[in-house]
Design an enzyme around this catalytic site. Structure first.
Site, PDB file in Angstrom:
ATOM      1  N   SER A  42       0.861  -1.178   0.000  1.00  0.00           N
ATOM      2  CA  SER A  42       0.000   0.000   0.000  1.00  0.00           C
ATOM      3  C   SER A  42       0.902   1.233   0.000  1.00  0.00           C
ATOM      4  CB  SER A  42      -0.916  -0.010   1.224  1.00  0.00           C
ATOM      5  OG  SER A  42      -0.153   0.009   2.413  1.00  0.00           O
ATOM      6  N   HIS A 154      -3.296  -6.140   2.564  1.00  0.00           N
ATOM      7  CA  HIS A 154      -2.341  -7.110   3.115  1.00  0.00           C
ATOM      8  C   HIS A 154      -2.956  -8.488   3.339  1.00  0.00           C
ATOM      9  CE1 HIS A 154       0.383  -3.712   4.895  1.00  0.00           C
ATOM     10  NE2 HIS A 154       0.396  -3.759   3.586  1.00  0.00           N
ATOM     11  N   GLU A 163      -4.680  -2.561   9.278  1.00  0.00           N
ATOM     12  CA  GLU A 163      -3.934  -3.122  10.413  1.00  0.00           C
ATOM     13  C   GLU A 163      -4.604  -2.833  11.751  1.00  0.00           C
ATOM     14  OE1 GLU A 163       0.148  -1.706  10.124  1.00  0.00           O
ATOM     15  OE2 GLU A 163       0.061  -1.899   7.945  1.00  0.00           O
ATOM     16  N   GLU A 204       1.711  -9.566   7.213  1.00  0.00           N
ATOM     17  CA  GLU A 204       2.544  -9.152   8.344  1.00  0.00           C
ATOM     18  C   GLU A 204       2.372 -10.064   9.554  1.00  0.00           C
ATOM     19  OE1 GLU A 204       1.821  -4.954   8.882  1.00  0.00           O
ATOM     20  OE2 GLU A 204       2.801  -4.488   6.988  1.00  0.00           O
ATOM     21  N   ASP A 241      -3.972   1.030  11.673  1.00  0.00           N
ATOM     22  CA  ASP A 241      -3.533   1.666  10.424  1.00  0.00           C
ATOM     23  C   ASP A 241      -4.636   1.408   9.412  1.00  0.00           C
ATOM     24  OD1 ASP A 241      -2.477   2.671   8.142  1.00  0.00           O
ATOM     25  OD2 ASP A 241      -0.779   1.283   8.007  1.00  0.00           O
ATOM     26  N   GLU A 284      -3.218   5.494  12.217  1.00  0.00           N
ATOM     27  CA  GLU A 284      -2.337   5.836  11.090  1.00  0.00           C
ATOM     28  C   GLU A 284      -3.164   5.951   9.810  1.00  0.00           C
ATOM     29  OE1 GLU A 284       0.943   3.063  10.808  1.00  0.00           O
ATOM     30  OE2 GLU A 284       1.031   3.309   8.624  1.00  0.00           O
ATOM     31  N   ASP A 311       1.552   8.241   7.205  1.00  0.00           N
ATOM     32  CA  ASP A 311       2.431   7.290   6.495  1.00  0.00           C
ATOM     33  C   ASP A 311       2.424   7.672   5.007  1.00  0.00           C
ATOM     34  OD1 ASP A 311       3.611   5.149   5.218  1.00  0.00           O
ATOM     35  OD2 ASP A 311       2.090   3.683   5.745  1.00  0.00           O
ATOM     36  N   LYS A 336       9.697   5.040   7.267  1.00  0.00           N
ATOM     37  CA  LYS A 336      10.044   3.895   6.420  1.00  0.00           C
ATOM     38  C   LYS A 336      11.209   4.323   5.535  1.00  0.00           C
ATOM     39  CE  LYS A 336       5.378   1.923   5.719  1.00  0.00           C
ATOM     40  NZ  LYS A 336       4.163   2.098   4.884  1.00  0.00           N
ATOM     41  N   HIS A 364       8.587  -1.291   9.428  1.00  0.00           N
ATOM     42  CA  HIS A 364       8.874  -2.269   8.375  1.00  0.00           C
ATOM     43  C   HIS A 364       8.016  -1.971   7.152  1.00  0.00           C
ATOM     44  CE1 HIS A 364       5.214  -4.997   9.584  1.00  0.00           C
ATOM     45  NE2 HIS A 364       4.922  -3.717   9.572  1.00  0.00           N
ATOM     46  N   LYS A 387       6.902  -0.386  14.495  1.00  0.00           N
ATOM     47  CA  LYS A 387       5.823  -1.253  14.021  1.00  0.00           C
ATOM     48  C   LYS A 387       6.462  -2.273  13.103  1.00  0.00           C
ATOM     49  CE  LYS A 387       2.999   0.115  10.193  1.00  0.00           C
ATOM     50  NZ  LYS A 387       1.698   0.418   9.618  1.00  0.00           N
TER      51      LYS A 387
HETATM   52  C1  LIG Z   1       3.645  -1.259   6.488  1.00  0.00           C
HETATM   53  C2  LIG Z   1       2.675  -0.783   5.707  1.00  0.00           C
HETATM   54  O1  LIG Z   1       2.320  -1.393   4.554  1.00  0.00           O
HETATM   55  P1  LIG Z   1       3.110  -1.295   3.183  1.00  0.00           P
HETATM   56  O2  LIG Z   1       4.512  -1.695   3.440  1.00  0.00           O
HETATM   57  O3  LIG Z   1       2.357  -2.238   2.297  1.00  0.00           O
HETATM   58  O4  LIG Z   1       3.002   0.137   2.727  1.00  0.00           O
HETATM   59  C3  LIG Z   1       1.894   0.414   6.077  1.00  0.00           C
HETATM   60  O5  LIG Z   1       1.005   0.833   5.336  1.00  0.00           O
HETATM   61  O6  LIG Z   1       2.147   1.013   7.123  1.00  0.00           O
HETATM   62 MG   LIG Z   2       0.595   2.556   6.830  1.00  0.00          MG
END
Ligand SMILES: C=C(OP(=O)(O)O)C(=O)O
Ligand SMILES: [Mg+2]
Length: 422
Positions: A42, A154, A163, A204, A241, A284, A311, A336, A364, A387
């Site tokens: 995503s 996911h 999430e 995940e 999330d 999130e 994010d 990230k 992650h 996370k």
């Molecule tokens: C970890 C996540 O998913 P992705 O790595 O698919 O963006 C997220 O959206 O926070």
């Molecule tokens: Mg996210």
């Protein structure tokens, strides 16, 4: 003087069976270290470019071009540089690329090398990675956000929110918090089984049952917390999330499991209602990356009591975060490294956030590997939160297990727990 002597990469597999970049750096003193780059599903629209081959190999997902960029152009540009000047190495790659988003070399090529350089530098000095990147000041063990029910992109279930996470806030240290969280996870499995729900896992490592609303996962998690013998809200809190950018449809946000489409304002009201009923401490991507008006409303309504994490909204990008800070949008940022493309740029974003009172959650990606770089990185930057999935998939436990190891080494380690939200 020690210098970067060799730089190379190969294509390896991530946790979804998609190819990714593994970069290796060798220093003139013989130190050799590698790093593997993660990959999201995503993804935010403004993330740095992940270079994919686009041909028939691996259904278009190969990364041989990125690998070749490491082996040729990147190697030529950074060989001979000092590994102890991370900013200079990262700047050399940025300049070589020449675009804002690593559109030429690929952020997957650049980040792999950036992480491998940091790791080699630390090893050459004989100190752990978190200590090298954070110095003597690196001592905060992050409170984990464990994703125990997966939905959205996911998992192949009916749940719209991506999430449902638990956060062990009422514990004195990381290891106790992690143990309690794992107990909740096992109890959740029993509860889902007893309901006849599917206990297959999402990307995940959270369960991916078909449930009939986006509230129901919270209810079963509340049951699991109680069944495990913990107090919801005091010891174990809930974090979401939503990944709302993925829910955008004509006229609003589509909640398939509830068979309705809602406006930003209605979605915000939904969160306000959920937060009044359950101990939700963090949300999130509650709104989409393009819906800054919705974000503003969400921040006004919940920003003083709930952590609101950007994010897709901020994509670990300091300029976008600066815009958010100026407009009073959100109060936390997901970190990230592959969204921005290098170790130094990630650090820059974290500094900006911390200076402005925005919380940082190291994260992650849904496509991961055994590489636990982010565990060290979270401690190095005193993020306070991480996370990295559930405790039931190896690529996720790699990070938790590394943190358990770090916990034994950091003498004056702090675990923020409930003080995070007070
Ligand atoms: C970890 C996540 O998913 P992705 O790595 O698919 O963006 C997220 O959206 O926070
Ligand atoms: Mg996210």
């Amino acid at each position: 003087m020690i210098f970067i002597d060799e730089v190379s990469a190969i294509e390896v597999m991530d946790s979804r069976g998609n190819p990714t970049v593994k970069a290796t750096v060798q220093l003139s003193d013989g130190t050799r270290e590698s790093a593997v780059v993660p990959s999201g599903a995503s993804t935010g629209k403004r993330e740095a470019l992940e270079l994919r081959d686009g041909d028939a190999r691996y259904m278009g997902k190969g990364v041989l071009k990125a690998v070749e960029n490491v082996n040729s152009q990147i190697a030529d540009a950074i060989m001979g540089l000092s590994p102890f000047n991370q900013a200079m190495v990262d700047a050399a790659m940025k300049e070589l690329d020449g675009t804002e988003n690593y559109g030429n070399l690929g952020a997957n090529a650049v980040l792999g090398v950036s992480m491998a350089v940091a790791r080699a530098a630390a090893k050459s000095l004989g100190i752990p990675l978190y200590r090298y990147l954070g110095g003597a000041n690196a001592m905060v063990l992050p409170v984990p956000m464990l994703n125990i029910i997966n939905g959205g992109s996911h998992a192949d279930n009916s749940v719209d929110f991506q999430e449902y996470m638990i956060m062990p806030i009422g514990f004195d240290d990381f290891s106790e918090g992690l143990r309690a969280s794992s107990e909740v996870y096992h109890n959740l499995k029993t509860i889902l089984k007893n309901r006849g729900a599917n206990t297959a896992l999402g990307d995940e490592g959270g369960f991916a049952p078909d449930l009939s609303s986006n509230e129901e996962p919270i209810q079963v998690i509340m049951e699991a917390i109680a069944k495990a013998g913990y107090k919801a809200g005091e010891q174990i809190a809930i974090a979401l999330d939503v990944a709302a950018s993925e829910l955008v449809t004509e006229g609003g946000y589509r909640l398939d499991s509830e068979n309705r489409t809602v406006t930003s304002a209605q979605l915000v009201d939904y969160y306000v209602d959920l937060c009044s009923k359950y101990p939700i401490v963090s949300i999130e991507d509650g709104l989409s990356e393009d819906d800054w008006d919705g974000w503003k409303l969400l921040t006004e309504k919940l920003g003083n009591k709930v952590q609101l994490v950007g994010d897709d909204l901020f994509v670990t990008n300091a300029s976008i975060l600066a815009e958010g800070i100026e407009k009073g949008i959100a109060n936390a940022i997901l970190i990230k490294p592959n969204q921005i493309g290098s170790v130094s740029e990630t650090m820059l974003t974290v500094r900006l956030a911390q200076r402005n009172g925005y919380k940082c959650v190291m994260s992650h990606r849904s496509g991961e590997s055994e590489d636990a770089f982010i565990a060290d990185f979270a401690v190095a930057l005193n993020c306070g939160e991480i996370k990295t999935g559930s405790t039931a998939r190896g690529e996720r436990t790699a990070k938790y297990n590394r943190l358990l190891e770090i916990e034994t080494e950091v003498m004056y380690g702090e675990y923020l727990g409930s003080s995070l939200f007070n």
